[in-house]
Motif scaffolding. Structure first.
Motif, PDB file in Angstrom:
ATOM      1  N   ALA A  82      49.180  38.028  41.994  1.00 13.37           N
ATOM      2  CA  ALA A  82      49.066  36.827  41.149  1.00 13.37           C
ATOM      3  C   ALA A  82      47.616  36.373  40.970  1.00 13.37           C
ATOM      4  O   ALA A  82      47.299  35.195  41.120  1.00 13.37           O
ATOM      5  N   ASN A  83      46.744  37.325  40.662  1.00 18.91           N
ATOM      6  CA  ASN A  83      45.340  37.019  40.392  1.00 18.91           C
ATOM      7  C   ASN A  83      45.033  37.306  38.929  1.00 18.91           C
ATOM      8  O   ASN A  83      45.771  38.044  38.269  1.00 18.91           O
ATOM      9  N   THR A  84      43.940  36.753  38.434  1.00 21.11           N
ATOM     10  CA  THR A  84      43.415  37.198  37.156  1.00 21.11           C
ATOM     11  C   THR A  84      43.007  38.657  37.314  1.00 21.11           C
ATOM     12  O   THR A  84      42.430  39.035  38.339  1.00 21.11           O
TER      13      THR A  84
ATOM     14  N   GLY B 259      45.872  38.612  32.090  1.00 22.10           N
ATOM     15  CA  GLY B 259      44.920  39.373  31.294  1.00 22.10           C
ATOM     16  C   GLY B 259      44.940  40.838  31.693  1.00 22.10           C
ATOM     17  O   GLY B 259      43.922  41.515  31.750  1.00 22.10           O
ATOM     18  N   ARG B 260      46.145  41.331  32.009  1.00 26.13           N
ATOM     19  CA  ARG B 260      46.281  42.702  32.537  1.00 26.13           C
ATOM     20  C   ARG B 260      46.471  43.702  31.407  1.00 26.13           C
ATOM     21  O   ARG B 260      47.233  43.452  30.472  1.00 26.13           O
ATOM     22  N   PRO B 261      45.799  44.882  31.504  1.00 25.60           N
ATOM     23  CA  PRO B 261      46.007  45.926  30.492  1.00 25.60           C
ATOM     24  C   PRO B 261      47.472  46.373  30.482  1.00 25.60           C
ATOM     25  O   PRO B 261      48.078  46.525  31.546  1.00 25.60           O
TER      26      PRO B 261
ATOM     27  N   THR C 244      38.668  48.381  37.440  1.00 24.12           N
ATOM     28  CA  THR C 244      37.821  47.655  38.388  1.00 24.12           C
ATOM     29  C   THR C 244      38.664  46.550  39.020  1.00 24.12           C
ATOM     30  O   THR C 244      39.471  45.909  38.367  1.00 24.12           O
ATOM     31  N   HIS C 245      38.451  46.349  40.305  1.00 19.17           N
ATOM     32  CA  HIS C 245      39.300  45.414  41.022  1.00 19.17           C
ATOM     33  C   HIS C 245      38.486  44.681  42.067  1.00 19.17           C
ATOM     34  O   HIS C 245      37.486  45.210  42.543  1.00 19.17           O
ATOM     35  N   TYR C 246      38.964  43.548  42.472  1.00 17.60           N
ATOM     36  CA  TYR C 246      38.532  42.906  43.713  1.00 17.60           C
ATOM     37  C   TYR C 246      37.062  42.502  43.721  1.00 17.60           C
ATOM     38  O   TYR C 246      36.525  42.145  44.758  1.00 17.60           O
TER      39      TYR C 246
ATOM     40  N   PRO D 201      39.905  39.626  43.265  1.00 18.95           N
ATOM     41  CA  PRO D 201      40.646  39.954  44.485  1.00 18.95           C
ATOM     42  C   PRO D 201      42.044  39.343  44.441  1.00 18.95           C
ATOM     43  O   PRO D 201      42.242  38.252  43.901  1.00 18.95           O
ATOM     44  N   SER D 202      43.009  40.029  45.031  1.00 11.62           N
ATOM     45  CA  SER D 202      44.380  39.521  45.039  1.00 11.62           C
ATOM     46  C   SER D 202      44.455  38.241  45.870  1.00 11.62           C
ATOM     47  O   SER D 202      43.669  38.046  46.788  1.00 11.62           O
ATOM     48  N   PRO D 203      45.405  37.353  45.537  1.00 12.73           N
ATOM     49  CA  PRO D 203      45.501  36.064  46.229  1.00 12.73           C
ATOM     50  C   PRO D 203      46.289  36.149  47.521  1.00 12.73           C
ATOM     51  O   PRO D 203      47.379  36.693  47.552  1.00 12.73           O
TER      52      PRO D 203
HETATM   53 MG    MG Z   1      46.857  43.847  41.727  1.00 11.57          MG
END
Ligand code: MG
Ligand code: TXA
Length: 343
Positions: free
Chosen positions: A146-148, A58-60, A234-236, A152-154
């Motif tokens: 490899a996160n939505t 779901g990445r821009p 926005t992240h994490y 937060p990143s996996p």
């Molecule tokens: Mg990332």
């Protein structure tokens, strides 16, 4: 799911590597471990394959992907120019958590990888599973975390499974990653290189090799437009609001008390050394101030763990903003959506 022991010899010939490598050649997406976080990989030469990455996360589509390589020959195929300072950085830090931005050769990669830019971010990961998967596929591998998008990143295969199960062709499980925060991104197309994202290789380490570098203004001021497209999103962020506290333990405890007084369930994110200092509904610690690398390694797992709790509000301690602490604080500021309370 393919379970791999990263310590065995000649990984490249194991079915746990040849099978996912075969999927990559068929333009499927596969999650795999690196030394920083798990990546979601696909053939960087194929529009069809790269499109699947954006869809699964779901990445821009205006946020470019890092290309992962296993040999310097692969770099020469992709980068139009390899500046002297980039060479020195590669010699010192590759394989490792450093992504270098190069001018790209035309018509080698899918344009979706670089989101229309003339530059490309490339890194050689320091992980036997990642390296053997890339070389077994024979392809440059585009791979974001490899996160939505937004989460937060996996740092474990379980995190990947929680976010992407059913949306991708498989996960190579090589155990928990080591560094825990993503690679440092540095632009070497300018005479004075620019750090776009602090990460696993510190500014101090980089400057000890190539001398002074600058930092993208957007990393320090929230107003400037970031040059690295990813920095604006926005992240994490955990589901509950998280606020970053710049102050001592008494100050943070007072804020906990105020939230609890209005009936909220409150969690604190604190250094190991401080967990005894607080009275809250939950106190979670990613690691120790005595070794900030442990904080980096545990940070995303801790941020994800908040989503398992019935928590209304999260207050986080700050960490020293130097060395690997720069990457830790950069991620915490983002997890807080820039909500910071200073004493
Ligand atoms: Mg990332
Ligand atoms: O450690 C890592 O770097 C992990 C593992 C999987 O390798 N990957 C990762 O990828 O963090 P991703 O997509 O989550 O973050 C890539 C970052 C984004 O901030 C993006 O904007 C920036 O790198 N980036 C990629 N190509 C760029 C370019 N050509 N110019 C500027 N920034 C770029």
């Amino acid at each position: 799911l393919w379970l791999v022991d990263k310590n065995v010899d000649n990984l490249k010939s194991y079915p746990q590597i040849t099978q996912p490598a075969d999927k990559l050649q068929k333009n499927e997406v596969i999650a795999f471990p690196t030394e920083t976080v798990y990546g979601l990989g696909a053939n960087a030469q194929s529009d069809e394959a790269v499109q699947k990455i954006f869809k699964a996360k779901g990445r821009p589509s205006d946020n470019p992907l890092i290309v992962h390589i296993a040999s310097i020959e692969q770099l020469q195929d992709i980068a139009a120019v390899i500046p002297e300072k980039a060479k020195e950085l590669m010699n010192h830090f590759w394989p490792g958590p450093l992504t270098i931005i190069f001018e790209k050769k035309p018509n080698v990669l899918s344009d979706l990888v670089t989101a229309g830019l003339q530059t490309v971010g490339i890194r050689m990961p320091d992980h036997p599973v990642a390296l053997s998967l890339i070389s077994a596929s024979g392809l440059p591998i585009a791979a974001p975390s490899a996160n939505t998008s937004g989460k937060p990143s996996p740092t474990t295969a379980g995190h990947v499974h929680d976010d992407l199960n059913g949306k991708i062709a498989g996960i190579v499980d090589g155990g928990p990653t080591g560094v825990g925060v993503e690679s440092t991104v540095i632009d070497c197309t300018e005479n004075i290189p620019v750090i776009f994202r602090p990460g696993g290789i510190t500014r101090e380490e980089i400057e000890s090799v190539i001398g002074p570098v600058t930092q993208d203004a957007a990393l320090k001021q929230t107003s400037a437009a970031p040059k690295s497209p990813g920095m604006k999103y926005t992240h994490y962020a955990p589901k509950a609001p998280l606020v970053l506290i710049k102050g001592d333990q008494a100050f943070l405890q007072q804020l906990v008390n105020e939230k609890r007084a209005v009936g909220m369930k409150v969690a604190v994110l604190a250094a190991k050394e401080h967990v005894q200092a607080y009275d809250a509904d939950w106190i979670m610690s990613p690691g120790s101030l005595a070794d900030l690398k442990t904080v980096a390694a545990g940070l995303y797992d801790t941020l994800r763990a908040f989503d398992e709790l019935d928590v209304d509000f999260i207050l986080s301690e700050s960490f020293p903003d130097a060395g690997i602490g720069e990457a830790i604080m950069n991620r915490l500021v983002k997890a807080a959506g820039h909500q910071i309370i200073s004493e």
